[in-house]
Design a protein around this motif. Structure first.
Motif, PDB file in Angstrom:
ATOM      1  N   SER A 112       0.507  -1.075   0.103  1.00 25.87           N
ATOM      2  CA  SER A 112      -0.083  -0.088   0.134  1.00 25.87           C
ATOM      3  C   SER A 112       0.858   1.112  -0.029  1.00 25.87           C
ATOM      4  O   SER A 112       0.135   2.343   0.080  1.00 25.87           O
ATOM      5  CB  SER A 112      -0.900   0.038   1.219  1.00 25.87           C
ATOM      6  OG  SER A 112      -0.267   0.232   2.214  1.00 25.87           O
ATOM      7  N   LYS A 113       2.190   0.837  -0.031  1.00 24.39           N
ATOM      8  CA  LYS A 113       3.135   2.303   0.160  1.00 24.39           C
ATOM      9  C   LYS A 113       4.054   2.283  -1.089  1.00 24.39           C
ATOM     10  O   LYS A 113       4.264   1.209  -2.056  1.00 24.39           O
ATOM     11  CB  LYS A 113       4.015   2.085   1.291  1.00 24.39           C
ATOM     12  CG  LYS A 113       3.394   2.165   2.473  1.00 24.39           C
ATOM     13  CD  LYS A 113       3.233   3.462   3.177  1.00 24.39           C
ATOM     14  CE  LYS A 113       2.318   3.331   4.543  1.00 24.39           C
ATOM     15  NZ  LYS A 113       2.934   3.137   5.606  1.00 24.39           N
ATOM     16  N   LYS A 114       4.531   3.579  -1.494  1.00 25.80           N
ATOM     17  CA  LYS A 114       5.444   3.624  -2.637  1.00 25.80           C
ATOM     18  C   LYS A 114       6.752   4.363  -1.868  1.00 25.80           C
ATOM     19  O   LYS A 114       6.551   5.219  -1.022  1.00 25.80           O
ATOM     20  CB  LYS A 114       4.925   4.473  -3.655  1.00 25.80           C
ATOM     21  CG  LYS A 114       3.824   3.781  -4.437  1.00 25.80           C
ATOM     22  CD  LYS A 114       4.240   3.567  -6.036  1.00 25.80           C
ATOM     23  CE  LYS A 114       3.043   2.470  -6.498  1.00 25.80           C
ATOM     24  NZ  LYS A 114       3.571   2.113  -7.977  1.00 25.80           N
ATOM     25  N   ILE A 115       7.943   4.295  -2.663  1.00 26.49           N
ATOM     26  CA  ILE A 115       8.917   5.001  -2.345  1.00 26.49           C
ATOM     27  C   ILE A 115       9.346   6.119  -3.426  1.00 26.49           C
ATOM     28  O   ILE A 115       9.258   5.758  -4.526  1.00 26.49           O
ATOM     29  CB  ILE A 115      10.141   4.279  -1.884  1.00 26.49           C
ATOM     30  CG1 ILE A 115       9.831   3.567  -0.497  1.00 26.49           C
ATOM     31  CG2 ILE A 115      11.228   5.062  -1.728  1.00 26.49           C
ATOM     32  CD1 ILE A 115      10.862   2.331  -0.251  1.00 26.49           C
ATOM     33  N   ILE A 116       9.138   7.283  -2.927  1.00 31.04           N
ATOM     34  CA  ILE A 116       9.606   8.392  -3.994  1.00 31.04           C
ATOM     35  C   ILE A 116      11.119   9.020  -3.840  1.00 31.04           C
ATOM     36  O   ILE A 116      11.199   9.187  -2.580  1.00 31.04           O
ATOM     37  CB  ILE A 116       8.693   9.602  -3.847  1.00 31.04           C
ATOM     38  CG1 ILE A 116       7.254   9.362  -3.751  1.00 31.04           C
ATOM     39  CG2 ILE A 116       9.118  10.558  -5.144  1.00 31.04           C
ATOM     40  CD1 ILE A 116       6.448  10.591  -3.640  1.00 31.04           C
ATOM     41  N   VAL A 117      11.827   8.906  -4.797  1.00 28.69           N
ATOM     42  CA  VAL A 117      13.259   9.144  -4.719  1.00 28.69           C
ATOM     43  C   VAL A 117      13.448  10.508  -5.495  1.00 28.69           C
ATOM     44  O   VAL A 117      12.987  10.429  -6.638  1.00 28.69           O
ATOM     45  CB  VAL A 117      14.138   7.984  -5.203  1.00 28.69           C
ATOM     46  CG1 VAL A 117      15.486   8.600  -4.938  1.00 28.69           C
ATOM     47  CG2 VAL A 117      14.127   6.919  -4.709  1.00 28.69           C
ATOM     48  N   PHE A 118      13.836  11.536  -4.789  1.00 30.33           N
ATOM     49  CA  PHE A 118      14.148  12.865  -5.199  1.00 30.33           C
ATOM     50  C   PHE A 118      15.845  12.982  -5.177  1.00 30.33           C
ATOM     51  O   PHE A 118      16.593  12.806  -4.305  1.00 30.33           O
ATOM     52  CB  PHE A 118      13.568  14.028  -4.594  1.00 30.33           C
ATOM     53  CG  PHE A 118      12.230  14.126  -4.472  1.00 30.33           C
ATOM     54  CD1 PHE A 118      11.422  14.630  -5.620  1.00 30.33           C
ATOM     55  CD2 PHE A 118      11.420  13.479  -3.579  1.00 30.33           C
ATOM     56  CE1 PHE A 118      10.204  14.588  -5.800  1.00 30.33           C
ATOM     57  CE2 PHE A 118      10.105  13.764  -3.584  1.00 30.33           C
ATOM     58  CZ  PHE A 118       9.349  14.406  -4.571  1.00 30.33           C
TER      59      PHE A 118
END
Lengths: 391, 215
Positions: free
Chosen positions: B178-184
């Motif tokens: 149910s989660k995502k990881i955003i990489v900036f």
């Protein structure tokens, strides 16, 4: 062993000031100066004033258009679009009043240090205002406007024709200086820094070894987040010694960022004061062994300006002049003068007290990984030496 | 990104009746691993890799001075039919082809004629550019709910700090679907204020993400 050395300083260094909330704060140079004065190990006859770098000095590294842009920014005449093209007016390097002059004075300070050493007036010289290693040919970045280290090296190349070893122990990769001499075989750069996986600027991989004739004259040893003293020093001491033996420099320029300490708010390394005693010690020793003492030290990063930077930088001067670091208690008058102003409790001793930070899990893995990067980086020298033996 | 933006246009190719020895020499001379085999109309009819050539070469333990194997024609060892791509294909499709077919190079053809070549290395270079690592920047990773509207909220926070974003990529959280990881990658040396702001707004910033230390 007592060495004749020069301390480049002016209270005008404080004018290199972006704004009150900016992490880069040159008050640390003054704090270090005061601390040294209070110890009695810095006397007025050892101090030399920085000069203003000329446009000619600056253009040893920087593009004329960029220098023009910095000057225009001074007068508020640089459009924000144009500014961004040169990295001016960003969060990291916002525009401030008289930024051209403030940045030029720092460069001039490093050039004074070079001249003092190379004209034989002193063996070593220290310019703590300098070390702005992220400045690019035509771009300000990472709190740096003009790259005094790169300009000083190019100045040495041009006016003294000596081979220069640049060693950078700031927690951030010394990218500006590295790229400036990436294809130059007469300038060897070594940068030891926290891996760029998370930390700015992101470069500084082991495989960045230089270009064309400069191939084999750029060394990078990225170390893992949470690296502690022992592993840091293993990397530093082995790398510097081997690279000096391989490159045989005529002069050493060291950049002494003090942001690899546990307390530093911008990085994730876990050094203590121990590394800041050992770093100048070896640089000093090798300068005498290989370069007739010729050693120019400049400052760099360092964002815990109360607890870390003054102590770390004062040790460079102490080692430079007497070959041994300060030990025991800090001068009481310095603590009295600044405790009120400091937002944190000032340390009482030159060293950090046992157990002042929580133990780091996975220490052995971090140490092993750093060791691996060290070996990879120095493999080049091994191969090089084997080739010589075999031919 | 399109294949034509990434591919190499100067392709070294050979006709099918050329000797294996020639291919061996060209592979060494140009530090390449693949040579497309083309007919008189410049249509790709096969491909020869450094491994094909090596397999066809005599063992280094044999002492014959001029081994007959190297005089054989390339058509005897070339792979065919060849998988080719079009200049207007997407780079990610090429990555898919490499993965699925376990190959490392495809010729690019237009109207059946050879006009370029794209290799594993070109695809990796594109990936490096996507990660933003070629620009001075700091990396932050944020674990967020997999929910519409999350990304603009997060980028808004970064925008408020006037920070330029070099790259964004998003990958699924291995532990929690149910989660995502955003990489900036953001262009600043001081990401602390923006990290604090994100934390205050309740975002989970994983930085630096080292299992056993921060988790």
């Amino acid at each position: 062993m007592n060495c004749h050395a020069a301390f480049v300083y002016s209270d005008q260094y404080a004018k290199y000031h972006f704004h009150a909330d900016h992490p880069f704060n040159q008050k640390r140079v003054q704090l270090t100066y005061e601390l040294l004065k209070d110890t009695g190990f810095l006397t007025d006859d050892q101090i030399i004033q920085p000069r203003m770098a000329t446009d000619e000095d600056l253009s040893l590294i920087h593009d004329e258009k960029y220098i023009e842009a910095v000057k225009l920014a001074n007068k508020g005449k640089l459009s924000s679009k144009k500014g961004l093209e040169f990295g001016l007016g960003t969060e990291d390097t916002p525009i401030f009043n008289c930024m051209h002059e403030a940045a030029s004075l720092i460069v001039g300070g490093s050039l004074q240090a070079v001249d003092a050493v190379l004209q034989g007036e002193v063996k070593h010289a220290l310019n703590l205002g300098g070390g702005l290693h992220h400045g690019f040919q035509r771009k300000a970045s990472g709190f740096c406007i003009y790259n005094d280290g790169a300009i000083a090296i190019q100045y040495i190349r041009k006016f003294y024709n000596l081979r220069v070893l640049y060693v950078d122990t700031d927690a951030h990769h010394g990218d500006g200086v590295q790229w400036a001499f990436y294809d130059d075989p007469d300038v060897c750069t070594l940068s030891i820094h926290e891996t760029g996986r998370y930390l700015f600027p992101g470069t500084g991989n082991v495989n960045e070894r230089g270009l064309k004739e400069g191939y084999g004259y750029s060394f990078n040893i990225p170390i893992d987040a949470f690296t502690e003293d022992e592993s840091f020093l293993e990397v530093y001491e082995k790398a510097l010694r081997q690279i000096v033996e391989y490159f045989k420099p005529d002069v050493i320029v060291s950049q002494n960022g003090a942001d690899a300490h546990v307390y530093d708010p911008l990085t994730h390394l876990c050094g203590s004061m121990q590394i800041y005693e050992a770093i100048p010690k070896l640089a000093h020793e090798l300068a005498h062994e290989y370069c007739h003492g010729k050693w120019i030290a400049i400052g760099g990063g360092g964002y815990d300006i109360w607890r870390v930077v003054p102590r770390a930088w004062a040790q460079i001067w102490k080692v430079m002049t007497t070959n041994t670091p300060f030990t025991g208690k800090l001068p009481a008058q310095w603590l009295d003068r600044y405790q009120q102003e400091s937002p944190v409790k000032l340390p009482q001793f030159w060293h950090d007290e046992e157990g002042f930070y929580k133990p780091i899990p996975r220490k052995s893995e971090i140490t092993e990984k750093n060791h691996q990067n060290l070996t990879k980086s120095l493999q080049f020298i091994k191969n090089y030496q084997n080739n010589i033996l075999n031919n | 990104m399109l294949v034509e933006e990434v591919m190499t246009r100067e392709v070294i190719s050979l006709p099918p009746n050329e000797k294996i020895e020639t291919a061996l020499r060209l592979l060494h001379q140009h530090h390449i691993r693949h040579i497309p085999i083309v007919n008189d109309d410049h249509e790709v009819i096969g491909i020869v890799s450094d491994r094909d050539v090596r397999d066809a070469s005599p063992s280094i333990f044999e002492e014959t001075a001029q081994p007959a194997e190297l005089d054989k024609e390339l058509k005897t060892i070339m792979s065919h039919p060849v998988i080719t791509v079009h200049p207007l294909d997407f780079v990610e499709e090429v990555a898919g082809i490499f993965y699925e077919h376990e190959i490392a190079c495809v010729p690019v053809t237009q109207n059946d004629k050879l006009i370029g070549i794209i290799t594993e290395k070109d695809v990796l270079y594109t990936l490096i550019q996507l990660t933003g690592i070629h620009e001075q920047s700091s990396q932050i990773e944020i674990r967020v709910e997999n929910k519409i509207g999350t990304l603009p909220k997060v980028t808004n926070v970064i925008g408020e700090y006037k920070l330029n974003i070099s790259s964004v990529f998003i990958y699924p959280d291995q532990k929690d679907p149910s989660k995502k990881i955003i990489v900036f990658r953001i262009q600043t040396m001081n990401p602390m204020p923006v990290i604090q702001a994100l934390n205050q707004k309740g975002y989970e910033v994983l930085w630096p993400n080292i299992p056993g230390i921060t988790e």
